[in-house]
Design an enzyme around this catalytic site. Structure first.
Site, mmCIF file in Angstrom:
data_model
loop_
_atom_site.group_PDB
_atom_site.id
_atom_site.type_symbol
_atom_site.label_atom_id
_atom_site.label_comp_id
_atom_site.label_asym_id
_atom_site.label_seq_id
_atom_site.Cartn_x
_atom_site.Cartn_y
_atom_site.Cartn_z
ATOM 1 C CD GLU A 219 -3.048 3.078 -6.456
ATOM 2 O OE1 GLU A 219 -2.718 2.190 -5.635
ATOM 3 O OE2 GLU A 219 -3.300 4.241 -6.114
ATOM 4 C CB CYS A 254 -2.802 -5.669 -6.231
ATOM 5 S SG CYS A 254 -4.314 -4.699 -6.039
#
Length: 497
Positions: A219, A254
């Site tokens: 991820e 993110c």
């Protein structure tokens, strides 16, 4: 609360791995009642230690307790309880529909735990990005080693103290350390590695996993754009919602909006809308004021990096731009930023947001599609045509219209990246130069999707002896009649279109 972080020795790490491997082989984590009890304990751990978690995040990141509750504690308790509620449904064996001639075979798909899994989490959201994947791993019946970031020592030390008090120490453990300890961890054999972080470390994780053919989930991140459609006129809404996403964790997220693409004739009005939203968010004091709850950049190196790319930018600062000696940078909006500006070189990962002028929505799409796939694309539009263009002409882990950040609370759909922003793959041992060298499919987790990540679908069949008359034609010596029958599949009619 002490922020002194105790690193585990190599010997301790090896012993932990062996202990957990033994526990998995014993089968103790497989019963649903056991998994349910551990999930409830995880929820209790977060709920009963919320003040300590708030203090730890304040010490490491200067994070306001409001954000801790909204982005860390609340989601973790909720997700653990959601997993408990749906555990039997997720783990229930499936009976796929099969061809009639195989209907007696009792074909079944069992969701089986992958085994001994490693979760390596980042510093920006240390609690939710450590324990949210763990919820899925516990629900799947795995044993778990957690490796939190050494860059948030207070949080990581608190985790090391809490986990063995609440969870079964034979099945779940925290390992702390720096690059050397992490290298030793990666030399051990795992059944799945789950990593959240940047692409540079992602390549290292993938290469290490490839040496032992370990499945890996990456991820990652990327430069997630915000697009303002030509016909979208509520710029105050767009500015408010974009700034809200940008200021979360001081931009260290993110899925933080990384840059804005706006029609050139809307840029000035959008800049004014950002000024208004900024004043609403910080009505009493500047973000760098003594009484401000504005968070800190994780360490001096990242603070210096952000100052550097801002100083090199040729964009015009609309608001913000200040910094202090205490790892803080004020939320900063810039306009008249070119495509080759310093702020476009890499993921910003901080409270800086450039606005780039484009001639049209189509040009914005071309701008996005010519760059690596971001984790999310945000767009402010009321146009169905614009939505379809984004779906058909761009790639991203997710697409969110008319807001930022809120997609993270949708646990009924998968969260993850695509290509450079994340993947789930069986890594290859080849030397990796880019994340896409993995030839990986998209990553994804959330709710049941996390459970699926840490499970594998094990096929089961039971071919009855009564099927032998039909099965007999497969045996040698092959006859012409058997060939004709068995070759029917190859002679199937193929549609013209």
């Amino acid at each position: 609360m002490s922020s002194a972080l105790r690193y585990n020795t190599f010997e301790e790490i090896t012993e932990i791995h062996a202990r957990l491997s033994k526990a998995f082989r014993s089968g103790k984590t497989r019963p649903l009642a056991y998994r349910r009890q551990q999930l409830l304990q995880l929820a209790r751990m977060i709920q009963e230690n919320l003040p300590a978690i708030e203090e730890a995040l304040l010490a490491d990141l200067g994070k306001p307790k409001f954000e801790t509750s909204v982005t860390d504690a609340g989601p973790l308790v909720g997700n653990a309880l959601y997993a408990v509620e749906h555990l039997e449904e997720w783990a229930k064996p499936e009976k796929p529909k099969v061809d009639a001639w195989r209907s007696s075979w009792d074909t079944t798909i069992y969701y089986t735990p992958k085994g001994v899994v490693l979760i390596i989490s980042p510093w920006n959201y240390p609690w939710v990005l450590t324990f949210n994947p763990m919820i899925g791993a516990i629900a799947a019946g795995c044993v778990v080693v957690l490796k939190p970031s050494e860059l948030v020592p207070t949080c990581s030390q608190l985790m090391a103290e809490l986990v063995p008090k609440y969870l079964d120490p034979d099945a779940y453990a925290i390992v702390n350390g720096g690059p050397a300890e992490t290298t030793h961890i990666l030399d051990l054999k795992w059944d799945h590695i789950f990593f959240t972080g940047g692409t540079k470390i992602g390549r290292i994780i993938a290469a290490a996993a490839g040496r032992s053919l370990t499945p890996v989930t990456l991820e990652l991140g990327g430069k997630s754009p915000v697009v303002i459609d030509d016909g979208f006129d509520d710029l105050e809404l767009a500015a408010r919602r974009t700034l809200h996403g940008k200021v979360q964790n001081s931009g260290q997220l993110c899925v933080s909006p990384d840059y804005v693409l706006a029609p050139w004739d809307k840029v000035d009005a959008l800049a004014e809308a950002f000024k208004k939203a900024y004043g609403e968010f910080f009505p009493d004091a500047e973000p760098l004021g003594a009484n401000s709850d504005w968070g800190k950049i994780v360490n001096p190196n990242h603070h210096a990096r952000l100052r550097g790319i801002l100083e090199r930018s040729k964009g015009e600062i609309v608001i913000g731009g200040q910094n202090d000696g205490d790892r803080r940078i004020a939320p900063t909006i810039l306009k008249n930023v070119s495509a080759d500006d310093s702020l476009l070189e890499e993921e910003i990962f901080g409270p800086i947001l450039p606005i780039i002028s484009v001639d049209s929505f189509d040009e914005a799409i071309q701008f996005i599609s010519s760059r690596p796939s971001p984790l999310v694309i945000y767009a402010f539009t009321k146009s169905e045509e614009a939505k379809q263009k984004l779906l058909e002409q761009t790639d991203s882990g997710s697409l969110t219209l008319n807001d930022t950040f809120s997609q993270l609370i949708v646990h009924e759909a998968p969260f993850g990246g695509k290509g450079d922003s994340g993947c789930k793959s069986m890594a290859t041992p080849a030397l990796l130069t880019t994340v896409t060298d993995l030839a990986c499919s998209d990553g994804g987790y959330n709710g049941k999707y996390t459970f699926d990540t840490f499970s594998y679908q094990r096929m089961y069949n039971n071919i009855p002896s009564e099927a032998e008359p039909f099965m007999a034609m497969r045996y040698r010596p092959y006859s012409g009649e058997a060939y004709k029958t068995m070759n029917n599949a190859a002679k199937a009619n193929i549609p013209t279109a």
